[in-house]
Design an enzyme around this catalytic site. Structure first.
Site: not given
Ligand SMILES: NC(=O)c1ccc[n+]([C@@H]2O[C@H](COP(=O)([O-])OP(=O)(O)OC[C@H]3O[C@@H](n4cnc5c(N)ncnc54)[C@H](O)[C@@H]3O)[C@@H](O)[C@H]2O)c1
Length: 479
Positions: A174, A249, A282, A382
């Protein structure tokens, strides 16, 4: 308007059963350019059922067969890399050059890493030479739900799909609803590579819908999630009832320790790394910690470098930075810049509002705050935008204390010519990765965090391992 409402389930593009339309917006123009469908429970169930049916055949296939599929995938992926880059550029705003190089290049890099690691991965091995009847089998965890973010779309998709496929897991991807189009081209690559039907499935959806359905699904054995710590918490709670494995992650708030003997490119490198991908990484080195004796000089240089960073539309060639991904993120970054000012940090570059000449699009100004203290909101949260915070430290012990005083623990950075100090710091910093003097981690080095940055490791051997269970067998017969 691009129309791509179908999902990839059981080896075929399929109409949604319970889909609702969702417009994908180009953050450089604020205009919708594509319509996808957000799935519902019936779509999620169909994808999970397909993955479950495909599991026995795939997990017990000869690893050589899985490796051969991945080799074909890498070939197709390289051929489609420009299409994937174009899609990413328009959906999440990475300028074309970045999208073609680092963003889509990361996908090929990771697939190659998994191929290299897979060839000598110990799928089955004796426990010890003197215990031939004891066998350790590393077998697939099972059906894996892969939930990915929008900021490095192909980096995240390939890190999960490549590892899961080699390990023998079947999967439901997804992707983020902000960046679904690149993931759909990736699904076309999977199809062309000839993975058996049901091994890979893609359902578009949002967090409250398909994301939640997957994390709570009784037939999903593992969720591998990359995204915010906020969503990571919700996923962990929702997964608890079925006690599935949760691989996370999450976010970061990396410290970059600049000592007086840092090399002459260290400050520029740190600022540009922070601004890359418009600060939406991130592992961004977002807190620059500077030794007192060079503090004023470093602040001046950081401000000068940030002021030279150009901002512009993703569709233009060049080494500028693009917009933030969407309006919510733009507003969040604006609010945090204002908070930095209100809480008394000293603005030395950028600031609130859009850069000059860019009145439309989610563009933000490359911003640097000096005299930040670690209790300020901009040092704790962040920001996920082009905003660098600079803090002062007196000695090594204080630098470590400030660096570790965060809920996050993803990547920290150290800049010093003193090798003994570098090694001491590498041991003391509480993060999954410590990168020193601008030296990149090599292929196969595991990516992942500690504390609220998560618990998983991705890439190469370590990444495959995270998608396996360890089975201990006794009474193994010699073959
Ligand atoms: N540590 C790592 O490897 C890494 C890498 C890239 C990004 N990030 C982190 O990702 C974040 C940015 O990405 P974002 O805004 O897309 O994050 P997000 O958490 O809003 O969304 C990420 C994914 O999770 C899904 N999602 C959201 N809420 C959910 C829930 N309750 N249950 C299941 N799925 C859910 C979203 O639809 C999307 O596909 C930042 O905090 C960044 O640091 C971490």
């Amino acid at each position: 308007m691009i129309e791509r409402r179908q999902f990839y389930i059981d080896g075929a593009w399929t109409d949604p059963v319970a889909g609702t339309d969702h417009k994908v917006i180009d953050p450089s123009t604020e205009e919708p350019f594509a319509v996808i469908s957000l799935g519902g429970a019936a779509d999620t169930d169909a994808a999970v059922a397909a993955a479950k049916r495909a599991l026995p055949g795939w997990m017990h296939a000869d690893p050589a067969e899985r490796i051969a599929c991945l080799e074909r995938l890498l070939e197709v992926y390289k051929r489609r890399a420009d299409d994937i880059a174009e899609a990413m550029s328009q959906e999440m705003g990475a300028p074309r050059d970045l999208a073609r190089s680092s963003q889509s290049g990361a996908g090929a890099f990771h697939l190659q890493e998994f191929l290299d690691a897979a060839r000598d991965f110990p799928f089955e091995a004796p426990l010890r030479d003197d215990a031939p009847g004891d066998r350790i089998i590393r077998e697939a965890v099972g059906v894996a739900a892969l939930i990915t973010p929008w900021n490095w779309p192909m980096n995240q998709v390939t890190l999960k799909v490549g590892a899961a496929a080699v390990a023998g897991c079947t999967m439901i991807l997804k992707p983020s609803e902000e960046s679904p189009l690149s993931a759909m081209i990736f699904a076309e690559c999977m199809d062309e590579a000839g993975f058996p039907k049901g091994v890979f499935n893609l359902v578009n959806g949002d967090g409250p819908g398909v994301g939640t359905q997957l994390s709570g699904h009784p037939d999903v054995d593992m969720v591998s999630f990359t995204g915010s710590s906020r969503a990571g918490r919700l996923i962990s709670k929702n997964a608890a009832d079925t006690l599935k494995r949760v691989h996370l992650e999450l976010g970061g708030k990396g410290a970059n320790l600049i000592f007086a003997d840092a090399d002459e490119k260290a400050v520029k490198r740190g600022v540009l790394h922070m601004m890359q991908n418009t600060g939406q990484s991130c592992n961004a080195p977002s807190r620059m910690l500077v030794e007192s004796s060079v503090y004023d000089r470093v602040v001046d240089e950081a401000a000068r470098v940030a002021e030279q960073v150009k901002v512009g539309p993703a569709s233009e060639d060049g080494r500028h930075i693009g917009p933030l991904v969407n309006e919510t993120q733009w507003q969040k970054v604006q609010d945090l810049i204002q908070k930095g000012i209100d809480e008394g940090a000293r603005l030395v570059a950028g600031g609130p509002g859009r850069p000059e000449g860019l009145n439309r699009g989610f563009f933000a100004r490359p911003t640097v705050f000096a005299d930040v203290t670690n209790d300020m909101t901009i040092a704790r949260e962040e920001i996920f935008g082009p905003v660098l915070t600079i803090m002062r430290f007196e000695d090594e012990a204080q630098a470590v204390e400030i660096a570790n005083d965060t809920v996050y623990g993803l990547t920290n950075y150290v800049q010093t010519q003193d090798g003994a100090r570098r090694n001491r710091l590498a041991r003391q910093l509480r993060s999954g990765m410590v990168e020193m003097n601008g030296q990149d981690r090599s292929a196969g080095s595991p990516f992942g965090g500690m504390k609220q940055s998560g618990n998983g490791r991705e890439g190469g051997h370590f990444g495959i391992e995270d998608f396996t269970e360890i089975k201990a067998v006794s009474g193994w017969a010699a073959e």
